[in-house]
Design an enzyme around this catalytic site. Sequence first.
Site, PDB file in Angstrom:
ATOM      1  CG  HIS A 218      -0.299   0.189   2.695  1.00  0.00           C
ATOM      2  ND1 HIS A 218       0.261   1.243   3.053  1.00  0.00           N
ATOM      3  CD2 HIS A 218      -0.053  -0.947   3.500  1.00  0.00           C
ATOM      4  CE1 HIS A 218       0.719   1.062   4.132  1.00  0.00           C
ATOM      5  NE2 HIS A 218       0.742  -0.128   4.490  1.00  0.00           N
ATOM      6  N   GLY A 219       0.393   2.145  -0.517  1.00  0.00           N
ATOM      7  CA  GLY A 219       1.048   3.699  -0.434  1.00  0.00           C
ATOM      8  C   GLY A 219       1.107   4.061   0.829  1.00  0.00           C
TER       9      GLY A 219
ATOM     10  CD  GLU B  54       1.663  -5.839   8.352  1.00  0.00           C
ATOM     11  OE1 GLU B  54       1.880  -6.787   8.224  1.00  0.00           O
ATOM     12  OE2 GLU B  54       2.394  -4.893   8.046  1.00  0.00           O
TER      13      GLU B  54
END
Length: 193
Positions: A8-9, A89
Amino acid sequence: MRWILVRHGQSTWNVEGRVQGQAPGVGLTELGRQQAADAGAAVAAVLGPEVDGASVRVLTSDLERAAATAAVVADAVGAPVAADPDLREQDAGTLTGRLTRELTALPTPPGSHVHAVRWGGGESIADVWERVARFVARTPPAAAVVVVSHSATLQVLRAVLGGRSGAEVSWRDVTWHDALLTGGVLVVDVPET
């Protein structure tokens, strides 16, 4: 099968230096949105014009920072996106939200393997390996599978795709680390068995 792994960014908590774990509502920064767009362009370039978006699966963690990145990537390749909680995560338990600069290293408990320890009462790397292996086992073949997820989860996914156990997840691969900074893209080709 070709797996394209996307981290992800940059998130607001990346900037603050907080342990993100499975915290909900952690969004992307302006840089993170640009990284998502760059990742989308990179994935489209890897796939090339001959790959139809309908034959590509874009799968993402359901946490906001990954889902927002995945939406941009999926749009860039013309593919649908589906969220899967097994791509979240690593759960950091009571460490979630803590500033990393305030944490101190703890020794691995005697008789334990570091990958089996549940730091902060969250998940161990072995726990993450089990859910990621479950995800891989149920993912049907496609021209390409694009996975948008998080640092530790993607590291574990790479181990699963390489046939390594939860105890064999490596954190020392510099090439891997450099490829998956926020917004990074890594291609993993897995031979059919």
